[in-house]
Motif scaffolding. Structure first.
Motif, mmCIF file in Angstrom:
data_model
loop_
_atom_site.group_PDB
_atom_site.id
_atom_site.type_symbol
_atom_site.label_atom_id
_atom_site.label_comp_id
_atom_site.label_asym_id
_atom_site.label_seq_id
_atom_site.Cartn_x
_atom_site.Cartn_y
_atom_site.Cartn_z
ATOM 1 N N ILE A 31 0.863 -1.182 0.000
ATOM 2 C CA ILE A 31 0.000 0.000 0.000
ATOM 3 C C ILE A 31 0.899 1.231 0.000
ATOM 4 N N VAL A 64 -3.777 4.228 -5.144
ATOM 5 C CA VAL A 64 -3.861 2.796 -5.466
ATOM 6 C C VAL A 64 -4.120 2.602 -6.960
ATOM 7 N N ASP A 98 -1.136 -3.885 4.900
ATOM 8 C CA ASP A 98 0.274 -3.898 4.507
ATOM 9 C C ASP A 98 1.131 -4.020 5.765
ATOM 10 N N TRP A 126 -7.701 0.639 3.786
ATOM 11 C CA TRP A 126 -6.280 0.372 3.537
ATOM 12 C C TRP A 126 -5.544 0.592 4.852
#
Length: 311
Positions: free
Chosen positions: A96, A132, A225, A295
């Protein structure tokens, strides 16, 4: 193109102050190119190293130092993007982009009296969902699109950076634009997203599964992540109930976490701290009062700008 005209040949070259005044623009460009503040800072540092490696006469021969610095930074970032794909194939789990704090939360020496040149302007072009999408582009598409569509550089100048013709750069930007349009969903107004974030934080703190599920779109996705450095799902977690249980499982493994409502890449988000250390920074996409994507960055290498300031 935001540059300053240099001197004519044989006249005094630009002052160090004038050269360094380009740094904020270069940092802003490089972060959007790379999705990593650390890599952006490295790219800009390398650009300045190349400038100061030139003789004074070579520097004076450059008509527009700002344009030269931009061109070199762009080419360095293109090289980094080219090698990043191979590096990310070896990356443990999901990758990410590095999250950025908001203005008043810019920590670790970057707030208050910190160097404003190290800040990235927070606008829709650093929204996590947008970054992204940029990751899906080829390096040349990404650089051409950011230079032209975000920073309004003419294609003649973009061509000098990506080493393509202006017509080819126009095609690259057009292809990138189609990717953005295909991926974009209507984003909730900031105030509405902030309210959803407050409700989500309250439900998380109360360990209320039903409330968490109620704030998530049934088809929501959570990408985490950890970079192999900390516990994180290796693949996206899909579905409201699975996400809610995953979040509370993280909470159970690290009791005593503190949740904070914070600006993440210019949008309302959440920060989790444990024993005074930031362990997770989460960005959200919200549509129609429901969270559609989370995220969550847990890789400590990407959380350095969020470190607790020294007292």
């Amino acid at each position: 193109m935001t540059t300053r005209s240099g001197p004519a040949h044989g006249r005094p070259g630009p002052s160090p102050g004038a050269i360094m005044s380009e740094r904020p623009q270069l940092i802003n460009l490089a972060y959007r190119f790379l999705g990593s503040l650390a890599e952006a800072e490295d790219a800009v540092q390398e650009t300045y190293a190349r400038w100061y490696a030139m003789s004074r006469r070579e520097q004076e021969a450059i008509d527009s130092p700002g344009a030269w610095l931009t061109r070199v930074t762009g080419r360095i970032c293109l090289d980094v993007l080219g090698s990043a794909r191979a590096r990310r194939e070896r990356y443990v789990g999901e990758w990410i982009p590095e999250p950025l704090p908001g203005g008043t939360e810019w920590l670790n020496g970057r707030a208050g009296g910190g160097d404003p040149a190290d800040r990235v302007a927070l606008d829709e072009s650093v929204d996590m969902a947008f970054l992204v999408v940029l990751e899906s582009m080829t390096p040349a598409e990404r650089v051409a699109f950011i230079l032209h569509d975000v920073f309004r550089y003419p294609f003649t100048e973009v061509a000098a950076i990506v080493d393509r013709t202006p017509a080819a750069c126009r095609q690259l930007a057009s292809s990138a634009r189609r990717r953005v349009r295909a991926a974009r969903t209507p984003a909730a107004p900031t105030a509405q997203q902030a309210r959803v974030m407050r409700d989500f934080k309250q439900a998380w703190e109360a360990k209320d599964i039903a409330a968490l599920v109620g704030l998530l779109n049934p088809a929501a996705t959570m990408t985490v992540d950890g970079g192999g450095r900390t516990g994180a799902a290796l693949h996206p977690v899909t579905g409201a109930e699975r996400i809610a249980h995953y979040i509370l499982d993280i909470d159970a493994r690290a009791p005593g976490m503190t949740l904070l409502n914070r600006s993440v890449n210019g949008r309302p988000g959440l920060v989790a701290q444990h024993a005074g250390t930031t362990v997770t920074v989460a960005a959200f996409a919200v549509t129609d009062d429901l969270i559609t994507h989370i995220w969550a960055v847990r890789n400590p290498e990407k959380l350095r700008p969020w470190a607790t300031p020294r007292t």
